[in-house]
Scaffold this motif. Sequence first.
Motif, short mmCIF file in Angstrom:
data_model
loop_
_atom_site.label_atom_id
_atom_site.label_comp_id
_atom_site.label_asym_id
_atom_site.label_seq_id
_atom_site.Cartn_x
_atom_site.Cartn_y
_atom_site.Cartn_z
N GLY B 343 -16.34 21.00 -10.41
CA GLY B 343 -17.40 21.43 -11.33
C GLY B 343 -18.13 20.24 -11.93
N HIS B 346 -20.24 18.39 -9.25
CA HIS B 346 -21.45 19.11 -8.87
C HIS B 346 -22.50 19.06 -9.97
CE1 HIS B 346 -19.20 20.59 -5.41
NE2 HIS B 346 -20.38 20.88 -4.91
N PHE B 349 -24.14 15.85 -9.60
CA PHE B 349 -25.03 15.96 -8.43
C PHE B 349 -26.35 16.65 -8.81
CE2 PHE B 349 -26.26 18.76 -4.81
CZ PHE B 349 -26.83 17.78 -4.03
N MET B 350 -26.22 17.77 -9.53
CA MET B 350 -27.44 18.48 -9.93
C MET B 350 -28.27 17.65 -10.90
SD MET B 350 -26.66 22.54 -10.02
CE MET B 350 -25.26 22.58 -11.12
N PHE B 353 -31.27 15.44 -9.78
CA PHE B 353 -32.60 15.97 -9.47
C PHE B 353 -33.51 16.01 -10.69
CE2 PHE B 353 -30.04 17.24 -5.97
CZ PHE B 353 -30.90 17.26 -4.88
N VAL B 416 -37.56 18.74 -2.51
CA VAL B 416 -36.36 19.48 -2.13
C VAL B 416 -36.29 19.64 -0.61
CG1 VAL B 416 -35.16 21.66 -2.36
CG2 VAL B 416 -36.21 20.64 -4.37
N PHE B 440 -21.01 17.55 1.49
CA PHE B 440 -21.26 17.18 0.09
C PHE B 440 -21.56 15.69 -0.02
CE2 PHE B 440 -19.66 16.29 -4.34
CZ PHE B 440 -20.74 16.88 -4.96
N MET B 443 -25.08 15.36 1.22
CA MET B 443 -26.04 15.82 0.21
C MET B 443 -26.16 14.78 -0.90
SD MET B 443 -25.71 19.99 -0.10
CE MET B 443 -24.85 19.86 -1.60
#
Lengths: 502, 502
Positions: B343, B346, B349-350, B353, B416, B440, B443
């Motif tokens: 969690g 990620h 990671f988010m 952006f 994106v 992952f 990404m």
Amino acid sequence: MTGRKRIRVRWRASAELTGDVLTYLTVPLAFPLLVALYYRESPVPFLVAIAAALALGSGFRSLRDPDVDLGPREAFLAVASIWFLVAAVGAIPFFVAGTGVLANPVNAMFESMSGLTTTGATVLVDFAVHPRGVMMWRQVLQWLGGLGILILATAVLSEIGVGGAQLMESETQTRDVSKLTPKISQTARLIWGIYVGLTVLAAATYLALGFVVDPQMDLYNAIAHAFTSVSTAGFSPEPRSIGAFHPAIQWAVIPFMVVGSTSFVLLYFAIDGEPMRLIKNDEFHFYLGSMGVFAAIVALVLALDPGSPFGPEATVRHAAFNVASMVTTTGYASADFDLWAPGAKHLLFMGMFLGGMVGSTTCSIKSLRWMVALKAFKRDLFTSIHPESIRPVRNSGAPVDEETIRDIYAYILLSVVIFFIFTVFVVVDAERGDARVNEFEAMGAAASTFLNIGPAFGAAGPYGTYASFPLSTRAVMIVLMWIGRIEIIPVLVLFTKSFWTS
Amino acid sequence: MTGRKRIRVRWRASAELTGDVLTYLTVPLAFPLLVALYYRESPVPFLVAIAAALALGSGFRSLRDPDVDLGPREAFLAVASIWFLVAAVGAIPFFVAGTGVLANPVNAMFESMSGLTTTGATVLVDFAVHPRGVMMWRQVLQWLGGLGILILATAVLSEIGVGGAQLMESETQTRDVSKLTPKISQTARLIWGIYVGLTVLAAATYLALGFVVDPQMDLYNAIAHAFTSVSTAGFSPEPRSIGAFHPAIQWAVIPFMVVGSTSFVLLYFAIDGEPMRLIKNDEFHFYLGSMGVFAAIVALVLALDPGSPFGPEATVRHAAFNVASMVTTTGYASADFDLWAPGAKHLLFMGMFLGGMVGSTTCSIKSLRWMVALKAFKRDLFTSIHPESIRPVRNSGAPVDEETIRDIYAYILLSVVIFFIFTVFVVVDAERGDARVNEFEAMGAAASTFLNIGPAFGAAGPYGTYASFPLSTRAVMIVLMWIGRIEIIPVLVLFTKSFWTS
Ligand SMILES: [K+]
Ligand SMILES: [K+]
């Protein structure tokens, strides 16, 4: 001004329409009932569902108010509740039969929502334990879902305009159809006719081919697969999907998937003597072209892969079949593409995001939106060099207004963002639930459920099952299939305050 | 009409500007030269680079044509070529020193491009083998890259308008600054002053704290990290990044990253006696707010994770530090977050952006674009229920025009989509090169290089190296860092025919 704002949605109008649809649901429920009786299986699952549909239907109808009409808000509310409640009633036969994994209500609801939304993702593990009536109900639900989406796309969404989808429909095509057929119900009936006709043609073709090359394609299988081909839905009573049948049958399925994802409005014109409107349509070219390019690359990847078990014909067939299955959002498989080379798998994955034509049974983002976005982006590059110039974006000759372009960008972006967050949820939820899900499986499953494709990769691959995800993930997937199928906006607006009060 | 269209870009103007910048590059090259001499290392890598900068610079300057001015096209061409050629010359010291992995020209170019674009992704494996002068050059390149992007964002991109970034800059802020300072060069000088001032403040703060709590933070490290904090760039001569230093220093780095990602135009106003323009700015709220929410959730995930080694203070510190590092696009690490719960990973990671504010040294998509997209989307939901209503989207009170909203949607979507295709390339190319890269990691690495963050996950994690990817992947990453840093469009237009001929 009062302290509490009053609810301004005329929800009784939405309730009435929902009640009507639930009542009509008794008719298609009769079909698996007859199948069950024919095979001497218990009719109880379907009788309970019919009773529930009648009770719920008349309950909702009793809420009606004859003085109110369906406005945009009432239409959004009706669309969201119809798709959810029909799926709930559709789950009853699965749950009452209670065979295998379907004894769990979440699984029953998953299978039903996957059916109605024409997704085709399955939680079934052992196909053989389920009665034939129940197995047929999955396909009937998908056929109904395809019909529902056609009516929605051509009659409802085109009127209220969601995510740029109104573009082709309301502005050029539906208006022309409406000239011929002044009432929406008549438009729906024409489209219904083409849809039924194609389904009958598919069933006849499959049965005839089965008679010649493959006895396993009997009447039951011919009808079942006809239901899920033209609806680009993808359920199959066979665990190996179309891969269970003779290559000739695999070839024969491709055109029905492709036609199912072609604009039914343009199909109507083609049948009505104006085939050039289809043949010269920009979106049709983009749709066939992108599918062709993807299939060619997948075939190349398979041909160059020393580990590929396929000869030349099988290479072309499996590339064409599975790319068409992904791009049309059908979700059938002719082979276990989860075992293919990474390049081929990733192309299939990317193909999921394309989708067929607006105004068809297709799901996903749809060719029209990608095409307009691409044209608009090329135009924007041009104007960034020539700021003084004005150049409209054109779709089959007609200029596309800038607001529609903005809506299309927003819709694609929204879809991608939801897919992204959903992927992260799937990974984190799997980890919490001690399931082994890698990022690619999660991305595949998230895209495949939200975009209503069906199969994904890894455990949820074409020959796998969504039962490998934790129950909580499956529950969220139910919601995402629902949201994705009705193009997101009708659900999202329900969560805005101004929807209810202003 | 002749058979061949003539080139209409006044490329001599772009060449002249490129030549000027290459010549100026000799000045910052003197700094690592002095460091090398101080540590009695070879000065040759820097002397060769200075000679190359002078030769290339005068070569390009000789192409000048005094009669032509810089139009939008010439600016695009200059921006694209300056960022590429400065990176190429910047790679010379790495390649000539030739220590460790840097003996490979692709690695030298990777490290240089990663520096100049303020990405901070490294191919270094063993940090100890490289001379201190070479190790300092990495940080100097990043500081230059930060300065270059500030000038680009406030002087060049604001004039030609890329992906909606012109919105705040040209429409409200830069115009006001321009009133005070009629010439672009003066605007650039003001911003340069704030940037230098903040860098000096960071160096002094780090050195003072080092003196008190951590002798490892000596003058060399204080200067090196000052160079890469305010530029939100993220290189560190320490393989463990900021995690190598005392917690008090980790806390002290956070505000410099945050300020580095704050609009320098608004910082200028705040220093000039108008702090409310910053404090009441919508984008500033959105930027701090989203960072705060992400940090709070990461802290919660870490606190709830029984496997987390951190006590309460360390939990808050590492959550705040690494979220700020990702959102500001700095890319420092205070701990190996690759080992954290899924969690938390990620969320980081988010966070990649998001990006900081327009008009700063930040990279990625940027708060302004997300904020306007979100506001516009909420407005669109409203108008889908009330089709008759007209409601402009507002940014700090001023209405945002619809064309800008469309450009912002398009820019985010383009980012994106490129990220997506790049991820697939990384996976497939790794498989082809027999590297073990899961989805992952791919990404993360794709986002981290294209959005100019720096570290990713897995082998390319904060304490890892990009040398674990195949050489071909690294070569493509060089291109993606370059494209991402200059906001995509200046490169994409070079590939349109109308750029050159119409
Ligand atoms: K499907
Ligand atoms: K960075």
